[in-house]
Design an enzyme around this catalytic site. Structure first.
Site, PDB file in Angstrom:
ATOM      1  CE  LYS A  10      -3.935  -2.191   2.343  1.00 35.10           C
ATOM      2  NZ  LYS A  10      -4.994  -1.978   3.368  1.00 35.10           N
ATOM      3  CE1 TYR A  50      -9.370  -3.097   0.180  1.00 35.85           C
ATOM      4  CE2 TYR A  50      -8.472  -1.192  -0.958  1.00 35.85           C
ATOM      5  CZ  TYR A  50      -8.299  -2.314  -0.164  1.00 35.85           C
ATOM      6  OH  TYR A  50      -7.041  -2.639   0.286  1.00 35.85           O
ATOM      7  CG  PHE A  58     -13.229   1.772   6.946  1.00 36.83           C
ATOM      8  CD1 PHE A  58     -12.781   1.096   5.830  1.00 36.83           C
ATOM      9  CD2 PHE A  58     -13.846   1.037   7.963  1.00 36.83           C
ATOM     10  CE1 PHE A  58     -12.928  -0.277   5.708  1.00 36.83           C
ATOM     11  CE2 PHE A  58     -14.008  -0.340   7.855  1.00 36.83           C
ATOM     12  CZ  PHE A  58     -13.542  -0.996   6.713  1.00 36.83           C
ATOM     13  NE  ARG A  86      -6.720 -13.616   6.017  1.00 38.23           N
ATOM     14  CZ  ARG A  86      -7.225 -12.416   5.762  1.00 38.23           C
ATOM     15  NH1 ARG A  86      -6.996 -11.806   4.615  1.00 38.23           N
ATOM     16  NH2 ARG A  86      -7.959 -11.806   6.665  1.00 38.23           N
ATOM     17  CB  THR A  92      -6.901  -5.803   9.874  1.00 33.44           C
ATOM     18  OG1 THR A  92      -7.294  -6.974   9.150  1.00 33.44           O
ATOM     19  CG2 THR A  92      -7.278  -4.569   9.070  1.00 33.44           C
ATOM     20  NE  ARG A 103      -2.166  -5.732   7.342  1.00 34.01           N
ATOM     21  CZ  ARG A 103      -3.183  -6.495   6.944  1.00 34.01           C
ATOM     22  NH1 ARG A 103      -3.541  -7.547   7.662  1.00 34.01           N
ATOM     23  NH2 ARG A 103      -3.842  -6.221   5.835  1.00 34.01           N
ATOM     24  CG  ASN A 113      -3.588  -2.262   6.829  1.00 32.25           C
ATOM     25  OD1 ASN A 113      -3.517  -1.852   5.671  1.00 32.25           O
ATOM     26  ND2 ASN A 113      -4.479  -3.158   7.208  1.00 32.25           N
ATOM     27  CG  HIS A 116      -5.590  -6.289   0.139  1.00 33.61           C
ATOM     28  ND1 HIS A 116      -6.746  -6.380   0.876  1.00 33.61           N
ATOM     29  CD2 HIS A 116      -5.744  -7.132  -0.917  1.00 33.61           C
ATOM     30  CE1 HIS A 116      -7.567  -7.241   0.271  1.00 33.61           C
ATOM     31  NE2 HIS A 116      -6.984  -7.697  -0.816  1.00 33.61           N
TER      32      HIS A 116
HETATM   33  P1  CMP Z   1      -7.417  -4.577   3.670  1.00 29.05           P
HETATM   34  O1  CMP Z   1      -6.964  -5.968   3.906  1.00 29.05           O
HETATM   35  O2  CMP Z   1      -6.819  -3.844   2.526  1.00 29.05           O
HETATM   36  O3  CMP Z   1      -9.010  -4.598   3.457  1.00 29.05           O
HETATM   37  C1  CMP Z   1      -9.839  -3.503   3.785  1.00 29.05           C
HETATM   38  C2  CMP Z   1      -9.103  -2.408   4.469  1.00 29.05           C
HETATM   39  O4  CMP Z   1      -9.895  -1.477   5.146  1.00 29.05           O
HETATM   40  C3  CMP Z   1      -8.231  -3.005   5.555  1.00 29.05           C
HETATM   41  O5  CMP Z   1      -7.179  -3.717   4.978  1.00 29.05           O
HETATM   42  C4  CMP Z   1      -7.868  -1.768   6.357  1.00 29.05           C
HETATM   43  O6  CMP Z   1      -6.681  -1.146   5.911  1.00 29.05           O
HETATM   44  C5  CMP Z   1      -9.046  -0.858   6.086  1.00 29.05           C
HETATM   45  N1  CMP Z   1      -9.756  -0.638   7.334  1.00 29.05           N
HETATM   46  C6  CMP Z   1     -10.343  -1.556   8.105  1.00 29.05           C
HETATM   47  N2  CMP Z   1     -10.878  -0.980   9.196  1.00 29.05           N
HETATM   48  C7  CMP Z   1     -10.616   0.350   9.091  1.00 29.05           C
HETATM   49  C8  CMP Z   1     -10.902   1.473   9.901  1.00 29.05           C
HETATM   50  N3  CMP Z   1     -11.575   1.348  11.039  1.00 29.05           N
HETATM   51  N4  CMP Z   1     -10.464   2.667   9.479  1.00 29.05           N
HETATM   52  C9  CMP Z   1      -9.786   2.797   8.301  1.00 29.05           C
HETATM   53  N5  CMP Z   1      -9.491   1.764   7.505  1.00 29.05           N
HETATM   54  C10 CMP Z   1      -9.900   0.552   7.895  1.00 29.05           C
END
Ligand code: CMP
Length: 139
Positions: A10, A50, A58, A86, A92, A103, A113, A116
């Site tokens: 990312k 997404y 979010f 994973r 996450t 992470r 983070n 993905h």
């Molecule tokens: P990812 O695996 O890319 O899939 C969805 C993404 O949404 C997740 O990783 C996070 O980076 C993001 N995400 C999840 N929860 C939140 C949150 N509370 N605020 C902002 N981003 C979020």
């Protein structure tokens, strides 16, 4: 069984020049990078990728972040690649991630983070097809 999964490095990580360190974590875990490209997503492309999260509070922030700087999209291949990826990524939310995970070491927040990874075989197939043609996958 041998699987393929879609991984994205990312913007928070590409901005900090962490692509190589993150790829080393994948390779050290036995995951093979069988396709990889660095691209800049448009807001529209990020929104489509997404789409499953579009009702989440979010969603807007997530799409803006993913379109804010280049990402590296990649296909990782290996035994149990989806679960293994994973594991290497960690939780996450970096606050909950295990020591040694990507992470834990690199992520800035739950949004920023660093990586993905697909969560299941069906989503892996969809997400790989979103970014790559069959000709780009070199096992
Ligand atoms: P990812 O695996 O890319 O899939 C969805 C993404 O949404 C997740 O990783 C996070 O980076 C993001 N995400 C999840 N929860 C939140 C949150 N509370 N605020 C902002 N981003 C979020």
């Amino acid at each position: 069984a041998t699987e393929r999964t879609l991984s994205i490095i990312k913007p928070d990580a590409t901005n900090r020049n962490l692509t190589g360190k993150i790829n080393a974590k994948f390779e050290d875990a036995g995951l093979r990078i069988v396709a990889q490209k660095r691209i800049k997503l448009s807001m529209e492309q990020a929104g489509k990728f997404y789409e499953v999260h579009k009702e989440r509070p979010f969603y807007g922030e997530l799409c803006e972040f993913m379109a804010s700087a280049p990402v590296v999209v990649q296909v990782l291949e290996g035994d149990n690649a989806i679960a293994k990826n994973r594991e290497v990524m960690g939780a996450t939310n970096p606050a909950n991630a295990e020591p040694g995970t990507i992470r834990k070491e690199f992520a800035l927040s739950v949004g920023e983070n660093s990586v993905h990874g697909s969560d299941a075989p069906e989503t892996a197939a969809q997400e790989i097809a979103f970014f790559f043609s069959g000709l780009e996958l070199v096992g």
